[in-house]
Enzyme design. Structure first.
Site, PDB file in Angstrom:
ATOM      1  N   THR A 194     -13.959  -2.042  -8.577  1.00  0.00           N
ATOM      2  CA  THR A 194     -15.198  -1.882  -9.331  1.00  0.00           C
ATOM      3  C   THR A 194     -14.978  -0.931 -10.503  1.00  0.00           C
ATOM      4  OG1 THR A 194     -16.498  -2.229  -7.337  1.00  0.00           O
ATOM      5  CG2 THR A 194     -17.615  -1.188  -9.198  1.00  0.00           C
ATOM      6  N   ASP A 224       0.852  -1.187   0.000  1.00  0.00           N
ATOM      7  CA  ASP A 224       0.000   0.000   0.000  1.00  0.00           C
ATOM      8  C   ASP A 224       0.890   1.240   0.000  1.00  0.00           C
ATOM      9  OD1 ASP A 224      -3.228   0.419   0.808  1.00  0.00           O
ATOM     10  OD2 ASP A 224      -1.953   2.173   1.110  1.00  0.00           O
ATOM     11  N   THR A 251     -12.152   3.027  -6.592  1.00  0.00           N
ATOM     12  CA  THR A 251     -12.615   3.656  -7.842  1.00  0.00           C
ATOM     13  C   THR A 251     -13.808   4.548  -7.493  1.00  0.00           C
ATOM     14  OG1 THR A 251     -13.794   1.576  -8.262  1.00  0.00           O
ATOM     15  CG2 THR A 251     -11.795   1.969  -9.518  1.00  0.00           C
ATOM     16  N   ARG A 295     -16.668   6.859   4.271  1.00  0.00           N
ATOM     17  CA  ARG A 295     -16.682   7.285   2.868  1.00  0.00           C
ATOM     18  C   ARG A 295     -18.098   7.432   2.332  1.00  0.00           C
ATOM     19  NH1 ARG A 295     -12.814   3.065  -0.060  1.00  0.00           N
ATOM     20  NH2 ARG A 295     -13.646   1.741   1.598  1.00  0.00           N
ATOM     21  N   CYS A 304     -19.816   1.716  -2.459  1.00  0.00           N
ATOM     22  CA  CYS A 304     -20.317   0.699  -3.407  1.00  0.00           C
ATOM     23  C   CYS A 304     -21.680   1.093  -3.975  1.00  0.00           C
ATOM     24  CB  CYS A 304     -20.403  -0.666  -2.723  1.00  0.00           C
ATOM     25  SG  CYS A 304     -18.794  -1.389  -2.361  1.00  0.00           S
TER      26      CYS A 304
END
Length: 413
Positions: free
Chosen positions: A108, A16, A67, A324, A253
């Site tokens: 995604t 990371d 993403t 988020r 998501c």
């Protein structure tokens, strides 16, 4: 290996760019609270690194970068493009490699992005050809969408069904066996990379639309002066009714993925009316909550200006620390614009994660309104009596998550 029952001798490296996160994992701390310190200490076959050179010898690269979308609800591809560039450079400078590298994307994306955007970047940076028969001058790609559900201890990586795909039949089989070697839930091999990409997108798009339908139903039920949950419970007695509930739709998501599909659809000349309508409705729910609260405060002669409101829960979903795209922030922002004093009570997150006014205990006889915004398990311990103790004599309890009975609250979705 779950397939061959043979011992696996894999060296796993977790990379990371966030050095602090790597340091925490090295010390046995998972900030997302998915793995305990004991579990991390037992994982002796994995090494956590922040140095790119430490992963240049890898045979398989799994890319799981975020993403997100931008302020125009368009895909922000900067992370996945940068990851593709980095991997391309790494496989270019390794002349000791005995196998052609396999790069698997889990992020995604819209259908076609892996082949249209990522693979050309890797080809350019590596000077290698994708899906070529030339030894040492080729690499192969696949796509296997990530299905982790934050805060869910039942649907974990090793227990879910993993959708897999590859750039050709041989690689598709290899990737399918690779995941099948350690995932108890089994695999489903999609017919192409694009099909696997589309499958991930529609999983969350379907859920988004179903929640939007329930949100619209809750608005109509409110006008009819009937309880939405009572209606849902009655309808749920039919065998094929999908038991979704109204609520805020945030996170990285459900509140994001549909925009990847609509972006690609519009690029191809088709306006996806139902998907966009569902997105608009769900994005407006925070404003609907504030509007409903303020109207009812006025009806009860509660002074809105300089009032005290407690918001219970700040994360985008229950029992996870992820902030988020949480729509609770929108509720807080709109209330503050109306000169309302807002306290946040969320035992799941740390004060350092936000600059909002966090409280750790409920103040007695203090709040003009309490909004239950997130269904943390911790909040299920609170009774109507507990919330009434923290409220003024003339106040409102607004339960967005149906944690209390209808006769114990003033407002519900």
């Amino acid at each position: 290996c779950l397939l061959t029952k043979k011992k696996l001798h894999r060296r796993v490296i977790g990379f990371d760019i966030n050095a602090k996160k790597i340091d925490e994992l090295d010390k046995g701390f998972d900030r997302n609270k998915i793995f305990s310190s004991e579990e991390l200490k037992k994982a002796t076959n994995i090494k956590f690194v922040n140095d790119e050179s430490s992963i240049k010898d890898a045979d398989v690269f799994i890319i799981t970068v975020p993403t997100p979308i931008n302020e125009k609800n368009e895909p922000n591809l900067s992370y996945i493009k940068n990851a593709s560039k980095m991997v391309g450079k790494l496989i270019k400078y390794n002349d000791k490699r005995l196998t052609n590298p396999i790069i698997i994307f889990e992020s995604t994306v819209y259908p076609g992005l892996t082949e249209e955007i990522c693979i050309p970047i890797i080809e350019r940076e590596s000077n290698k050809k994708h899906n070529s028969n030339q030894f040492k001058n080729s690499f192969y790609c696949g796509y296997s969408p990530e299905r982790i559900n934050p805060g869910d201890s039942n649907h974990t990586l090793d227990s879910i069904t993993k959708v897999t795909s590859g750039c050709n039949q041989k690689i598709a089989n290899w990737i399918d066996n690779f995941y099948g070697s350690f995932i108890n839930g089994g695999t489903f091999k999609a017919s192409s990379i694009k099909v696997a990409e589309a499958a991930k997108i529609i999983e969350n798009t379907q859920r988004d639309i179903n929640i939007a339908l329930m949100n619209e139903l809750s608005i109509i039920c409110n006008l009819l002066k009937i309880d939405t949950l009572d209606v849902i419970n009655a309808a749920s007695t039919k065998w094929n009714f999908l038991n979704f509930k109204p609520g805020l739709v945030g996170g990285h998501c459900i509140g994001v993925d549909p925009y990847y599909l609509t972006y690609k659809s519009e690029e191809l000349g088709y306006i996806p009316e139902i998907i966009l309508a569902g997105r608009r409705l769900n994005d407006l729910m925070s404003s609907h909550v504030v509007d409903k609260l303020i109207k009812n405060m006025i009806k009860k002669n509660i002074e809105v200006n300089n009032s005290n409101v407690l918001v219970m829960g700040l994360t985008f979903k229950e029992n996870c620390k992820d902030l988020r795209n949480s729509k609770v922030f929108d509720i807080v922002s709109e209330l503050k614009d109306l000169n309302v004093n807002v306290d946040i009570f969320d035992p799941i997150i740390d004060q350092s994660l936000t600059d909002l006014n966090m409280v750790h205990v409920l103040k007695d006889n203090f709040y003009d309104a309490i909004i239950i915004a997130v269904a943390h398990d911790e909040f299920k311990k609170f009774s109507n009596k507990d919330l009434k103790k923290a409220s003024k004599s003339n106040s409102i309890i607004f339960d967005l998550k149906h944690l209390l009975k209808s006769n114990e609250v003033d407002l519900r979705l």
